[in-house]
Design an enzyme around this catalytic site. Sequence first.
Site, mmCIF file in Angstrom:
data_model
loop_
_atom_site.group_PDB
_atom_site.id
_atom_site.type_symbol
_atom_site.label_atom_id
_atom_site.label_comp_id
_atom_site.label_asym_id
_atom_site.label_seq_id
_atom_site.Cartn_x
_atom_site.Cartn_y
_atom_site.Cartn_z
ATOM 1 C CG ASN A 1 -1.810 1.076 1.457
ATOM 2 O OD1 ASN A 1 -1.925 1.930 0.534
ATOM 3 N ND2 ASN A 1 -2.949 0.808 2.043
ATOM 4 N NE ARG B 1 -5.730 2.915 -0.779
ATOM 5 C CZ ARG B 1 -5.602 4.278 0.040
ATOM 6 N NH1 ARG B 1 -4.381 4.268 0.615
ATOM 7 N NH2 ARG B 1 -6.366 5.165 -0.146
ATOM 8 C CG HIS C 1 -11.575 6.668 1.708
ATOM 9 N ND1 HIS C 1 -12.138 7.740 2.234
ATOM 10 C CD2 HIS C 1 -10.002 6.726 1.923
ATOM 11 C CE1 HIS C 1 -11.204 8.702 2.500
ATOM 12 N NE2 HIS C 1 -9.837 7.834 2.610
ATOM 13 N NE ARG D 1 -7.005 14.766 1.504
ATOM 14 C CZ ARG D 1 -6.903 13.597 1.300
ATOM 15 N NH1 ARG D 1 -8.098 13.228 0.467
ATOM 16 N NH2 ARG D 1 -6.463 12.538 2.060
ATOM 17 C CD GLU E 1 -7.938 1.440 3.463
ATOM 18 O OE1 GLU E 1 -6.832 1.705 4.214
ATOM 19 O OE2 GLU E 1 -8.343 2.165 2.451
#
Length: 406
Positions: free
Chosen positions: A7, A97, A186, A247, A391
């Site tokens: 990842n 990923r 996501h 963000r 994940e």
Amino acid sequence: MKILVLNAGSSSQKSCLYELTELPDRPPQPLWEAHTDWSHQQGVAELQVKTIHGAEVKTDITSDSRRDVTEQMLKTLWSGATQVIQQPNQISIVGHRVVHGGETYQSSTRVTEAVKGAIADLIDLAPAHNPANLEGIQVIEELLGADVPQVAVFDTAFHSQMPRSAATYAVPYEWFERGIRRYGFHGISHQYCAQRAAQLLDQELSQLRLINCHLGNGCSLAAIRDGYSVDTTMGFTPLEGLMMGTRSGSVDPGILLYLLREGGYTADQLDEALNKASGLKGVSGVSGDMRQIMQAIDQGNDRAQLALDIFFHRLRSCVGSMLASLGGLDALIFTAGIGENSPEARLATVEAFEFLGWEINPEKNAERSKDDRDIATPESTVRVLVIHTQEDWAIAQECWRLAQSH
Ligand code: AMP
């Protein structure tokens, strides 16, 4: 089957090795886990490795190159105190990923030259992520050889079935034809949590209406029906939607026009401001990290309080929007750093929907547990679940499935 997961992020990367003889119901412990982070000091990567046998290594690697750092990291698989395999060719398959799969990739896929080309073509749409993901694939190919199958698991894929009304911006239609649409991100986490929720509730995923709140440094919600994402808060880029660590989330695009015309900003300065200097960090002036925001509030910092209030306000209004897209709800799920660890964030969200009969048990909400659990009261009209997102395990599962189908 030994499955390596990589990842790769822009300033850090995680990797783990699973050994499977069958696909278990629950995530097994990886044989080996590694984390490298080069955000602290220019030209130095901190490497941390641990194994299922309890071995742990922490070391600094002096290099700017992802190839060097990844090579050093992978070597700890077959040498030194953290060795878990004899040689690299024992790795059966590698899963990556990949943040942006565009319109082409609606599910995980075996990496080919064409797939690498497509990931490269999408760099414009995910400049902070796709280059790192692609470099990760190339480095593995160099280090383990081109014969080791690699799989790309896309963060956008889970949202690829969103209805057109949710996926299309109200802008000139030619923009849509150029690929300017809502993709959502996501997805690996949203899909994992949806499947895990069905397991926890002992119901078919196809029978459930779910809202998954992925609240980490990046934050997004997904409205999930019949196991598909029907709406989500992130859009063309991971900038849309909720307020995040650094963000902005959604803002009036008129602000950007104003700053470009009247404020003397360049596109790059706006990019930096919206992605790195906004969100919790921009408003509070303290940090993009929720724990530090909470500490600053305890010390009476008013701007930290405002940042938290905006975070909760945006979270509640976006949950309302997802709820409308689903037309009802069976379970609300909280995951990722803030979702899993902040009772305040969970309470602030659920409280706003008390009028619909949503209710959490305060003791269960306050519990500091790593276990996936239901924190709703028995009377609550929806289940409220806390799920530890996995994940890496979700990527390993995709590798297993693809390997079985070949
Ligand atoms: P992630 O990107 O999933 O690693 O999540 C990172 C975010 O989770 C940061 O804002 C952290 O401050 C936040 N976080 C981690 N632990 C806690 C905690 N115990 N309470 C509140 N926020 C937390």
